[in-house]
Write an enzyme that holds these catalytic residues in place. Structure first.
Site, PDB file in Angstrom:
ATOM      1  N   ARG A 123      -4.535  20.717   1.461  1.00 48.85           N
ATOM      2  CA  ARG A 123      -4.837  21.158   2.823  1.00 48.85           C
ATOM      3  C   ARG A 123      -3.617  20.999   3.741  1.00 48.85           C
ATOM      4  NH1 ARG A 123      -9.559  16.857   2.946  1.00 48.85           N
ATOM      5  NH2 ARG A 123      -9.357  17.380   0.734  1.00 48.85           N
ATOM      6  N   LYS A 154      -3.192   9.375  -8.893  1.00 52.25           N
ATOM      7  CA  LYS A 154      -4.393   9.669  -9.669  1.00 52.25           C
ATOM      8  C   LYS A 154      -4.461   8.788 -10.908  1.00 52.25           C
ATOM      9  CE  LYS A 154      -4.477  14.613  -8.490  1.00 52.25           C
ATOM     10  NZ  LYS A 154      -5.826  14.706  -7.940  1.00 52.25           N
TER      11      LYS A 154
END
Length: 496
Positions: free
Chosen positions: A352, A278
């Site tokens: 996920r 990130k």
């Protein structure tokens, strides 16, 4: 702080501060008129002078009034509407609390029973009021050398009619449980990631289980995760020195034969993005990527306090997502517990990957319903902002129940579609499924990914990326959401 309900005439109560609402451009209510008469017109004189107009959020303190047992009279503006919405009602509660915090009295009496809140009965408006007051007292100063000054305010009494006392008391009991659960969730979320790692959360689960005899805990380590075939979960954790943990907590409040409800929380205790790293700006807030798991902890705590007659299983998939020589790479293919293979195109879509194995694990409990909660996608923040959680699911009734619970708890969600067309975005030439579906509809394709692991039961997914914490500045911190929504959903199930 103690919060109690009483059915008495407010003007007869001896208290440090009596609080009364004043409407904007509206005549004084019955109680305010009585207090005005008793005090020789002090209220009407203050309004005539313009000291208070009744605008929402305004407050005026009057002291030394004759013929009143209250040492102070605090007037708070309730706005111009005869019926308040949930948001103005909360703002009134917050303005009242902020004013009381700055006073020296040890107690206060709130005489708001005559105010009308749209769509809410006595129980509904009382719980929202009590919850707002209790949540407004939250302080996190564990790591500050100078702690917050102790408050003089120790007790708040809510006035209601004799006929509504039982309803109001039940509402306050629910508010206390929910606010306590939110506080627990906020504490976990606000902890620094060097302290709050998967093993820490596992220890927190053990402590919670020891404190409550109707809770049982199992902690699954790396060895167990490998035995279970959770290759997707393990892939996320393999770049970190912190070992992963699958936390399993069981609450037995119903009959042994009753099928449980299952809550599954994403517990990424820090998310660098892994190899798909990130940007540096704001990365400190990635300690909040475990707020899904934290909200499951908080909801469980509220359920235990309320002693709801249901069975509940809580699963928290906890890991740290770090870049290293051993980290998962974009292009790696892993096998999930379900047997489906996943091509990992972006290691920052890791939530996920831990959830899909936890959702497969949930099948063994033959649940009535499974709800997963996750700070899953930045796309949800773009779509719904910081006010509303995203909601998807494979069962219309379950989705409707969650939407209704969110409205009742004033912790709202909004349904997004899971149409088959979106599933095609997850096609991979090398594996059964890709872990991202491209830049379009990112929240929906994340839900589509999870839906492939939930076909054995009724399932819903809450994306709380925008609602789990407040970003930036001095007010930054975990919000405690969606504990109110989840607790209300379970309260509703207990009443069925």
């Amino acid at each position: 702080m103690e919060l109690v309900v009483k059915s008495v005439n407010a003007e007869t109560l001896k208290t440090a501060t009596l609080v009364v609402a004043i409407g904007e451009n509206r005549p004084l209510g019955a109680l305010a008129s009585k207090l005005d008469t008793l005090s020789g017109g002090a209220l009407s004189a203050a309004l005539k002078r313009g000291d208070l107009t009744g605008k929402a959020g305004q407050a005026l303190l009057l002291t030394g009034l004759p013929n009143l047992k209250a040492e102070r009279l605090l007037l708070v503006g309730s706005g111009s509407d005869a019926e308040l919405g949930d948001r103005p009602w909360r703002k009134l509660a917050s303005a009242t609390l902020n004013a009381l915090k700055n006073l020296g009295g040890a107690d206060a009496v709130l005489a708001f029973d005559d105010l009308i809140v749209k769509g809410r009965d006595t129980a509904g408006k009382t719980r929202l009021l009590a919850e707002t007051l209790l949540d407004g007292l939250y302080v996190f100063d564990r790591f500050k050398s100078k702690k917050a000054e102790p408050r003089a305010l120790q007790k708040i009494t809510l006035i209601t009619s004799k006929a509504n006392t039982a309803l109001a008391e039940r509402a306050v009991a629910q508010a206390k449980a929910i606010a306590g659960g939110m506080s627990f969730t906020r504490d976990l979320g606000n902890l620094p990631p060097n302290l709050c790692h998967p093993t820490f959360l596992a220890d927190a689960a053990k402590s919670l289980s020891k404190a409550h005899k109707n809770l049982k805990v199992s902690i699954h380590d790396e060895k167990k995760l490998k035995e279970l075939g959770m290759g997707s979960f393990l892939a996320v954790a393999q770049g970190s020195d912190q070992p992963p943990r699958l936390i399993e907590l069981h609450y037995q409040g119903g009959k042994k034969s009753d099928a449980p409800y299952v809550l599954v929380g994403k517990g990424i205790t820090f998310d660098t993005g892994g190899i798909s790293i990130k940007p540096a700006a704001g990365m400190d807030e990635m300690k909040y990527d475990m707020c899904g798991a934290a909200s499951v902890f908080g909801t469980l705590r509220a359920v235990v306090e309320l002693e709801l007659p249901i069975n509940l299983v809580c699963l928290m998939a906890c890991a740290e997502n770090m870049p290293s020589g051993g980290a998962t790479r974009p292009g790696d293919i892993v096998e999930t517990m379900s047997g489906q293979t996943v091509e990992i195109l972006n290691t920052d879509a890791e939530g996920r990957l831990v959830l899909c194995d936890a959702l497969t694990y949930a099948e063994r409990f033959k649940p009535q319903a499974v709800i997963d909660i996750a700070t899953l996608t930045g796309a949800c923040v773009v779509a719904l902002g910081a006010h509303t959680s995203g909601l998807m699911g494979n069962n219309d009734q379950l989705v409707g129940q969650l939407l209704s619970a969110g409205k009742q708890a004033d912790d709202r969600a909004w349904e997004l579609p899971l149409f088959d067309e979106y599933q095609e975005q997850l096609d991979s030439p090398f594996a059964d499924i890709a872990n991202i579906g491209g830049p379009k509809a990112g929240t929906i394709t994340a839900g589509c990914f999870l839906s492939r692991f939930t076909k054995a039961y009724h399932w819903a997914h809450l994306d709380i990326a925008g609602t789990a914490w407040v970003s930036g500045g001095k007010d930054k911190g975990a919000s405690g959401r969606p504990v109110p929504l989840l607790t209300q959903y379970l309260i509703d199930r207990a009443a069925v």
